[in-house]
Design an enzyme around this catalytic site. Structure first.
Site, PDB file in Angstrom:
ATOM      1  N   LYS A 123     -10.231  32.747 -17.814  1.00 20.57           N
ATOM      2  CA  LYS A 123      -9.700  32.683 -19.175  1.00 20.57           C
ATOM      3  C   LYS A 123      -9.317  34.074 -19.692  1.00 20.57           C
ATOM      4  CE  LYS A 123      -9.668  28.286 -19.999  1.00 20.57           C
ATOM      5  NZ  LYS A 123      -8.414  27.570 -20.311  1.00 20.57           N
ATOM      6  N   TYR A 128     -15.264  31.043 -14.578  1.00 16.87           N
ATOM      7  CA  TYR A 128     -14.461  30.409 -15.624  1.00 16.87           C
ATOM      8  C   TYR A 128     -14.043  31.426 -16.680  1.00 16.87           C
ATOM      9  CZ  TYR A 128     -13.151  27.347 -19.489  1.00 16.87           C
ATOM     10  OH  TYR A 128     -12.470  26.740 -20.519  1.00 16.87           O
TER      11      TYR A 128
END
Length: 233
Positions: A145, A141
Site C-alpha cells: 500500500k 500488505y
C-alpha cells in the site's frame, strides 16, 4: 468539480465489500452505467450494471477489459488482497502476490485506461490506499500500500496533461470480509463509498476517510516510532 450524474464508471473488485458499496453509491448519485468486475463474477439484477470478469494480475485480462469498456470516464482501482505476511518470516510468494495485485494491478489498469479516459475528456482515476501506506506494522500488505501511494502520486503528475483527476483514498478498518477477523471498530463500506464520492465530486486529490487515518497522517512529521499500528484497510 466532478459530476457523478451521467457518468460511466468502472469498479474493480466491484461485487463485494467496498467495491460493491461504490457501485451502489454511484448508481444512487445518477451514474448512467457501472462496470463491476470480479475474478469470478456473479449476476447483477440492475440493468445499469454490467458485470465483467477481470484478473488484475493478467495483462490480457486487463487489455480485454479496456477494449470492452471504452465509454468509461471514472475508474475505481479497488481490487486488492490482504495476507498476514510478516516480512521476515512469510513465504515470499505471498508478498509477491500482494504486490502483483495491490501495486502492479492498479498500474495495469491505469496504463490500459489512461487512453480511454483521455478520449472521454479526462475523467477520474481513484486508487484505494490504506493508513498502512504511512504506518508500520502491516508487513507485506503495508509495504504494497505504501508503494501504491507513491505510484498514485506519480500518476497524478503524468495524467495531469490529459485533465484526469487522480484521487488517493486512505482508510483504516472497514467492515468487509477482508478484515472480518480483526476485532476492532470498523467504518461501514457504505460510509466509505459516500465519503470517497463526496471527495471525487469536490475535485479532491486525496480523501482521508476516518479519524485514525487523519491521526496517522498528522504523525508523519514526527518520529518514525510514532507510526506503528496494526493491519488495516
Amino acid at each position: 468539480m466532478t459530476a457523478i450524474e451521467g457518468s460511466v464508471a468502472l469498479v474493480t473488485g466491484g461485487q463485494r465489500g467496498i467495491g460493491k458499496a461504490f457501485v451502489e453509491e454511484l448508481l444512487a448519485r445518477g451514474a448512467k452505467k457501472v462496470y463491476a468486475t470480479a475474478r469470478k463474477p456473479g449476476p447483477s439484477h440492475d440493468e445499469r450494471v454490467e458485470v465483467l470478469a477481470l484478473d488484475v494480475t493478467d495483462d490480457a485480462s486487463v487489455a480485454a477489459l479496456a477494449e470492452r469498456a471504452r465509454d468509461v470516464d471514472t475508474v475505481f482501482n479497488n481490487a486488492g488482497v490482504l495476507y498476514r505476511a510478516p516480512l521476515l518470516t512469510s513465504d515470499l510468494t505471498q508478498v509477491k502476490d500482494m504486490f502483483d495485485t495491490n501495486v502492479f494491478g492498479p498500474l495495469r489498469i491505469a496504463q490500459a485506461f489512461a487512453p480511454v479516459l483521455a478520449n472521454n475528456g479526462g475523467g477520474v482515476l481513484v486508487d484505494m490506499h490504506s493508513l498502512l501506506s504511512w504506518s508500520a506494522g502491516g508487513g507485506g500488505y503495508g509495504a504494497s500500500k505504501a508503494a501504491l501511494w507513491s505510484l498514485t502520486n506519480s500518476l497524478r503528475i503524468e495524467l495531469a496533461a490529459q485533465n484526469t483527476q487522480v484521487v488517493g483514498v486512505h482508510l483504516g478498518f472497514a467492515d468487509t470480509d477482508m478484515v472480518s477477523a480483526i476485532p476492532v471498530q470498523k467504518i461501514s463500506a457504505d460510509d466509505v463509498a459516500r465519503i470517497v464520492l463526496d471527495g471525487v465530486e469536490r475535485g479532491d486529490s486525496e480523501v482521508l476517510v476516518d479519524d485514525v487515518t487523519r491521526k496517522i497522517k498528522s504523525a508523519l512529521s514526527g518520529p518514525v516510532e510514532g507510526l506503528t499500528l496494526g493491519i488495516g484497510r
